[in-house]
Write an enzyme that holds these catalytic residues in place. Structure first.
Site, PDB file in Angstrom:
ATOM      1  CG  ASP A 174      -2.049  -0.995   1.070  1.00 24.29           C
ATOM      2  OD1 ASP A 174      -2.161  -1.604  -0.012  1.00 24.29           O
ATOM      3  OD2 ASP A 174      -2.800  -1.199   2.046  1.00 24.29           O
TER       4      ASP A 174
ATOM      5  CG  HIS B 213       5.570   0.206  -3.494  1.00 30.31           C
ATOM      6  ND1 HIS B 213       5.675  -0.968  -2.774  1.00 30.31           N
ATOM      7  CD2 HIS B 213       6.843   0.654  -3.654  1.00 30.31           C
ATOM      8  CE1 HIS B 213       6.945  -1.227  -2.539  1.00 30.31           C
ATOM      9  NE2 HIS B 213       7.684  -0.260  -3.057  1.00 30.31           N
TER      10      HIS B 213
ATOM     11  CD  GLN C  63      18.945  -0.340  -4.643  1.00 33.08           C
ATOM     12  OE1 GLN C  63      18.782   0.235  -5.705  1.00 33.08           O
ATOM     13  NE2 GLN C  63      18.125  -0.158  -3.626  1.00 33.08           N
TER      14      GLN C  63
ATOM     15  CE  LYS D 250      10.820   1.436   5.531  1.00 39.84           C
ATOM     16  NZ  LYS D 250      11.555   0.866   4.456  1.00 39.84           N
TER      17      LYS D 250
ATOM     18  CD  GLN E 292      15.970   5.146  -2.092  1.00 42.01           C
ATOM     19  OE1 GLN E 292      16.686   4.166  -2.265  1.00 42.01           O
ATOM     20  NE2 GLN E 292      14.640   5.073  -2.152  1.00 42.01           N
TER      21      GLN E 292
ATOM     22  CG  MET F 122       2.660  -0.410   4.990  1.00 50.89           C
ATOM     23  SD  MET F 122       1.357  -0.481   3.778  1.00 50.89           S
ATOM     24  CE  MET F 122      -0.036  -0.581   4.904  1.00 50.89           C
TER      25      MET F 122
HETATM   26  O1  PAF Z   1      13.601   2.506  -2.785  1.00 54.34           O
HETATM   27  C1  PAF Z   1      13.735   1.634  -3.672  1.00 54.34           C
HETATM   28  O2  PAF Z   1      12.863   0.776  -3.905  1.00 54.34           O
HETATM   29  C2  PAF Z   1      15.031   1.583  -4.470  1.00 54.34           C
HETATM   30  O3  PAF Z   1      16.119   1.962  -3.688  1.00 54.34           O
HETATM   31  C3  PAF Z   1      14.972   2.404  -5.758  1.00 54.34           C
HETATM   32  C4  PAF Z   1      14.778   3.871  -5.475  1.00 54.34           C
HETATM   33  C5  PAF Z   1      13.836   1.888  -6.652  1.00 54.34           C
HETATM   34  C6  PAF Z   1      16.279   2.258  -6.544  1.00 54.34           C
HETATM   35  O4  PAF Z   1      16.525   0.933  -6.880  1.00 54.34           O
END
Ligand code: PAF
Length: 283
Positions: free
Chosen positions: A39, A41, A65, A154, A158, A189
């Protein structure tokens, strides 16, 4: 009635599809994801729809990553359910490149972010992480050339790293943060919540409770050290192993000595059994 999004897997096909989507100068919002959609997303997609005429969601589990010791192989992949969710939200296009499309043979370029990426939070425990995120998000931005890109708060560090990079490199995209979506008991979430055992799931909301308690004390005038030490104690008592629990400046992520140095953000990362959770709140 849901409308199936276009699913695109190669760069030339993406270019063709973008030409169509941009007809009559329609604005485009990109929601970058690694799939395993929840949810949280969906709330990003809904914000994207309010901002732009067309919405593109990327689904790509980005290997660069993850450290070799991390969960790239076992990261949840729920393609069919993801497509159904995005169809229900009437997303226009899913950009789903393969690893070989994103990182073809001989790929040798990497973005190395600084500033918020070296604030001494996630970067201290996952030194590979922001280089991988910046590189893949930089590629996503240049492939899609969106007007807006939506990221969840969240992953607060980033969000700051990506916003800084987009500005520094003149990528022409406005990066927008979207509020964290929480379960009823306060747990943020996350696609990784599926790793929690039923017992750990009961304990996990302690993170949010501790942050709220520290925030309350800070607002009431307690000094930063005492308010944060109190919250850290609650987290450890609940059974977590703490990576960090810090109050930082909400924009620069620089350390703060007092509430007057704000606006403040409390940020936490902690392990519960094998699962590492991160979260944050504003003060
Ligand atoms: O937050 C995420 O799901 C990932 O770090 C992203 C931003 C899609 C980059 O792979």
């Amino acid at each position: 009635m849901s409308r199936s999004p276009m699913i695109v897997r190669t760069v030339p096909a993406l270019r063709r599809a973008l030409d169509g989507l941009r007809a009559r100068k329609a604005t485009i919002a990109l929601v970058p994801t690694m799939g395993a959609l929840h949810d949280g997303h969906v709330s990003l997609v809904r914000l994207a729809k309010r901002r732009a005429k067309k919405v593109i969601v990327s689904i790509f589990v980005n290997p660069t990553q993850f450290a070799p010791t991390e969960d790239f192989g076992s990261y949840p992949r729920t393609w069919k359910a993801d497509v159904a969710r995005l169809a229900a939200e009437e997303v226009d296009l899913i950009w789903n490149p393969d690893v070989k499309v994103m990182y073809p043979e001989g790929f040798a370029t990497r973005i190395v972010p600084e500033g918020p990426a070296i604030a001494g939070l996630e970067d201290r425990f996952r030194p590979h992480f922001f280089g991988g995120v910046a590189t893949v998000v930089g590629k996503l931005f240049t492939q899609v050339r969106p007007d807006f890109a939506i990221f969840g708060e969240k992953d607060f560090q980033q969000l700051r790293v990506v916003a800084r990079m987009a500005g520094d490199l003149d990528l022409g995209v406005k990066v927008i943060g979207s509020r964290t979506v929480r379960e009823r008991d306060g747990l943020a979430m996350s696609s990784r919540n599926v790793y929690l055992t039923p017992e750990e799931r009961q304990v996990a909301p302690a993170l949010y409770r501790a942050m709220k308690e520290s925030a309350r004390r800070l607002r009431a005038g307690d000094d930063v050290e005492a308010a944060m030490a109190g919250g850290a104690e609650l987290i450890v008592k609940a059974g977590f192993v703490l990576d960090y629990y810090e109050a930082r400046h909400a924009e620069t992520l620089a350390p703060v000595a007092s509430v007057k140095d704000g606006p403040l953000r409390i940020l936490v990362a902690a392990k519960l059994g094998k699962t590492r959770l991160i979260d944050n709140i504003g003060v």
